[in-house]
Write an enzyme that holds these catalytic residues in place. Structure first.
Site, mmCIF file in Angstrom:
data_model
loop_
_atom_site.group_PDB
_atom_site.id
_atom_site.type_symbol
_atom_site.label_atom_id
_atom_site.label_comp_id
_atom_site.label_asym_id
_atom_site.label_seq_id
_atom_site.Cartn_x
_atom_site.Cartn_y
_atom_site.Cartn_z
ATOM 1 N N ASN A 7 41.320 -8.224 -12.322
ATOM 2 C CA ASN A 7 41.218 -6.708 -12.263
ATOM 3 C C ASN A 7 42.429 -6.887 -13.139
ATOM 4 O OD1 ASN A 7 42.048 -5.159 -11.274
ATOM 5 N ND2 ASN A 7 41.897 -4.439 -9.401
ATOM 6 N N ARG A 86 36.561 -6.950 -13.028
ATOM 7 C CA ARG A 86 36.538 -5.671 -12.555
ATOM 8 C C ARG A 86 36.097 -4.215 -13.876
ATOM 9 N NH1 ARG A 86 40.849 -1.139 -10.801
ATOM 10 N NH2 ARG A 86 39.971 0.601 -10.026
#
Length: 601
Positions: A7, A86
Site C-alpha cells: 500500500n 492497492r
C-alpha cells in the site's frame, strides 16, 4: 500461496506478507510479516517491522521499496508467489483483481486526475516493485471496484449531460476496506451476508461511510474523488460546489490552490490545525473550543450518514466501525451512536470501552437487547488484497458455457389468504400453462396491479401458492405504477413497498413488490459441469443478442429438479435487444466469493 501486498502512499509505505488459502475464512489467513515506512523526510523515516519500531535513512517511496527485499530476508521471509498492490482509483473499467500489464498501467495512470494524491504513488509503487522482483506477477486491487455495484441513482450527479459523458460521476473509495468489513461482520454474526443490511464506517485520516445491502455496496459517502462525504484528517467532506466560485471572487484563489487546500489543509486540520484525532480529543478534554467544535462536527456528519443509509436500505441490521479512529476511539463511537436509539441502535458502555481486536476479532459492543448490532473490527485491506489476488491466480475463469435466457414479464405469486381475498372464500386457482421449471404453472385467472400513478390489468398469476405474496415488475413498470420497487432476489421481501391487487371478489394491499434480480435456475448436473455452486455469482455474456452486453453478478440457484435457464425482466431484455429465443454464455465470476459467510470457529 504467499502474497506480498503493498500500500504505497506519497509519505508512507505499508506492506505485508500473507499465507493464504483463498477459500478459507478471512480470520484464518496467516499474516506472516507486517511492515511500514512512515513520514518520509530528507533525514529518513520511521519504521515498524512486526511491531518493532525504529528509524531508517530512506527519504522517499522508491528507496523504501528497494529496501524491502533485504528487510524480508533479514526476517526469514521468502518464497513469494505474487505481489498485490492497492490502487486507489480504477474508474469504471477495473472491477476485480487485475494483472498489471503495461497496458493496464497506462490506463491506471490516465485516471490520475481523479485521484491526484493516490494513483501516482500507487503507480510508482508498482514500477519500483517490478524492478525489485522482475520475475513475480504484479496484481492490482482497486478501491473503487467494490462500489461499481451501486445503482445509477446513487452514482449519477444531476449535472449537464456533456459533463456526465466526460466521466463526471460518483465512484466511492475505501472499497477494499468496506468489502472486508462486510464479510468479516457476516462471519462474526454467523449470518449469510445476503441477509444483512450493513453500514461500514471507515474512520481514519481518510473517512467514508458505505451502505452495504445484502452483500452489495449501494451507496458510499465519497464521490468522484475522495473529497466528498465525511469530515477527514485534511479533507472537508461534503462542500457546496459554489465554494469554488465564491473563493475565486472573494479571495482571488485559482482552482489549483483551492483543490490543494481542500485535499491538504481542510478537515480536522482546517478546524484545529491538527489532522490527528488523538491530538484533537486531548485538546478538547483540556477545554479547547476549536477542538470541541471539530469533534462535534465530525460525529454529526457521520451520524447523519448513518440515518440516511438506514433509510436508503429500508432498515439496518448492523453498524461496523473500522479505521484508526473507528477502532481506537470509544468516545467517538459513543458520540456517533448517541441519539440513534430510534433506529434500535444503542451502545453498551463497558463493551464499547474494552473492545479487543486482536487476531482479526470483530467484537459486538451494542447494548444487550438492542435491535441493531454494533461491531468494531480492525480494517484489513492488505489481507483482502491478498485474498483477491490469491483467488484470481488460483482460479482463472473457466471457458464460457451456453445457457438459455428466458424473459419474465410482470407477474404475481399469491399466498392462500390473498387468493381468498381476491377470488372468494375457498377458491382454488386453476392451473393453466405449465412453465419450464418443474411443478410451476401459469394460472387461468388474472389480477390487476394498482399503484398511485397507474395500473396493470390481467397480470399473470404463477403457481403453486407461496407462503407470502410477491409481485414482480420491471423498473419501467414501477414508474408506471408510481412506486419505487427495490431490486431483490425472489423471497427476500422484508421492507418492500405495498401495492394494491384487485380481483373479481375484492382487493388487498400487500407488501412484496420487487424488481426481481436476474438469476439462474440451475440443475445440479449443469452446475457441476460449469464449476459453480448454489449462491455463486456469474457473468452472462449475451454476445449473440441484437445489442450484445454482459450481465454481471448473476446469482446461481442450484435446485434438484431445476430446468437450467437464466431469468431476466423485460427492461433487461429490451436493453439487450432480445425478441425471441436466445442464449448467453456463463462465465463464473471467480473473483467474487459466495456470499454465505458462516463462522467456522
Amino acid at each position: 500461496m504467499r502474497i506480498l501486498v503493498f500500500n504505497a502512499g506519497s509519505s508512507s509505505l505499508k506492506f505485508g506478507v500473507f499465507d493464504l488459502d483463498p477459500g478459507a475464512p478471512l480470520n484464518r489467513t496467516r499474516h506472516v510479516f507486517k511492515g511500514s515506512f512512515d513520514r518520509f523526510t530528507p533525514g529518513g523515516c520511521d519504521t515498524s517491522f512486526n511491531g518493532t519500531r525504529g528509524r531508517a535513512p530512506h527519504a522517499d517511496l522508491g528507496v523504501a521499496i528497494a529496501a524491502v527485499p533485504q528487510v524480508l530476508t533479514d526476517h526469514g521471509v521468502e518464497g513469494l508467489d505474487a505481489i498485490g498492490h492497492r490502487i486507489a482509483h480504477g474508474g469504471a473499467r477495473f472491477t476485480e483483481a487485475t494483472e498489471l500489464t503495461p497496458e493496464v498501467m497506462e490506463q491506471i495512470a490516465a485516471l490520475t486526475p481523479l485521484a491526484p494524491l493516490h494513483n501516482p504513488a500507487n503507480v510508482e509503487g508498482v514500477t519500483r516493485a517490478r524492478a525489485c522482483w522482475p520475475d513475480l506477477p504484479q496484481w492490482g486491487v482497486f478501491d473503487t471496484a467494490f462500489h461499481l455495484s451501486q445503482p445509477a441513482r446513487a452514482t449519477t450527479y444531476a449535472v449537464p449531460k456533456a459533463w456526465r459523458d466526460a466521466g463526471l460521476r460518483r465512484f466511492g473509495f475505501h472499497g477494499t476496506s468496506h468489502k472486508y468489513v462486510a464479510r468479516r461482520a457476516a462471519e462474526a454474526l454467523d449470518t449469510d451476508l445476503r441477509e444483512l443490511r450493513l453500514i461500514s464506517l471507515h474512520l481514519g485520516n481518510g473517512a467514508s461511510a458505505c451502505a452495504i445491502n445484502r452483500g452489495q455496496s449501494i451507496d458510499s459517502s465519497m464521490g468522484l474523488t475522495p473529497l466528498e462525504g465525511l469530515v477527514m484528517g485534511t479533507r472537508p467532506g461534503d462542500l457546496d460546489p459554489g465554494a469554488f466560485g465564491y473563493l475565486h471572487r472573494e479571495l482571488g484563489l485559482e482552482i489549483d490552490a483551492i483543490e490543494a487546500a481542500l485535499n491538504g489543509e481542510s478537515g480536522l486540520k482546517g478546524l484545529t490545525g491538527s489532522s490527528d484525532m488523538r491530538d484533537v480529543e486531548a485538546r478538547a478534554a483540556e477545554g479547547d473550543a476549536e477542538a470541541q467544535a471539530a469533534i462535534n462536527i465530525y460525529a454529526y456528519r457521520a451520524r447523519k450518514y448513518i440515518g440516511a443509509y438506514a433509510a436508503a436500505m429500508g432498515g439496518l441490521d448492523a453498524l461496523v466501525f473500522t479505521g484508526g479512529i473507528g477502532e481506537n476511539s470509544p468516545s467517538m463511537r459513543r458520540r456517533i451512536c448517541d441519539g440513534l436509539e430510534f433506529l434500535g441502535l444503542k451502545l453498551d458502555h463497558d463493551r464499547n470501552m474494552v473492545a479487543d481486536l486482536e487476531g482479526y476479532a470483530a467484537p459486538q459492543i451494542q447494548a444487550y437487547g438492542a435491535r441493531v448490532q454494533v461491531l468494531v473490527t480492525e480494517t484489513a485491506e492488505q489481507l483482502m488484497i491478498a485474498q483477491e489476488v490469491g483467488a484470481a491466480r488460483k482460479s482463472p475463469k473457466p471457458a464460457p458455457q451456453p445457457i438459455p435466457v428466458a424473459v419474465s414479464a410482470r407477474h404475481v405469486h399469491l399466498d392462500a389468504a390473498a387468493v381468498e381475498a381476491l377470488f372468494g372464500p375457498g377458491y382454488e386457482l386453476t392451473p393453466g400453462k405449465p412453465l419450464r421449471q418443474p411443478g410451476n404453472w401459469a394460472a387461468a385467472e388474472r389480477v390487476t396491479v394498482e399503484g398511485p400513478k397507474g395500473r396493470f390489468d390481467r397480470v399473470a398469476i404463477l403457481g403453486p401458492l407461496r407462503n407470502r405474496t410477491q409481485v414482480e415488475v420491471s423498473r419501467t413498470d414501477s414508474f408506471a405504477l408510481g412506486i419505487d420497487a427495490p431490486v431483490r432476489q425472489s423471497g427476500d421481501l422484508d421492507g418492500t413497498p405495498h401495492v394494491r391487487l384487485v380481483g373479481p371478489a375484492g382487493s388487498i394491499d400487500t407488501d412484496g413488490l420487487i424488481i426481481a434480480a436476474r438469476h439462474i435456475h440451475m440443475h445440479p448436473d449443469d452446475a457441476a459441469r460449469m464449476g459453480v455452486e448454489d449462491g455463486d455469482t456469474v457473468d452472462v455474456n449475451l454476445s449473440h443478442a441484437a445489442r450484445a452486453l454482459t450481465f454481471a453478478q448473476v446469482l446461481v440457484r442450484v435446485q434438484p429438479q431445476a430446468f437450467t435457464e437464466m431469468h431476466i425482466d423485460t427492461d433487461e431484455a429490451n436493453a439487450a435487444g432480445i425478441t425471441g429465443h436466445t442464449e448467453g454464455e456463463v462465465v463464473p465470476d471467480m473473483h467474487v466469493t459466495t456470499l454465505t459467510a458462516k463462522s467456522t470457529g
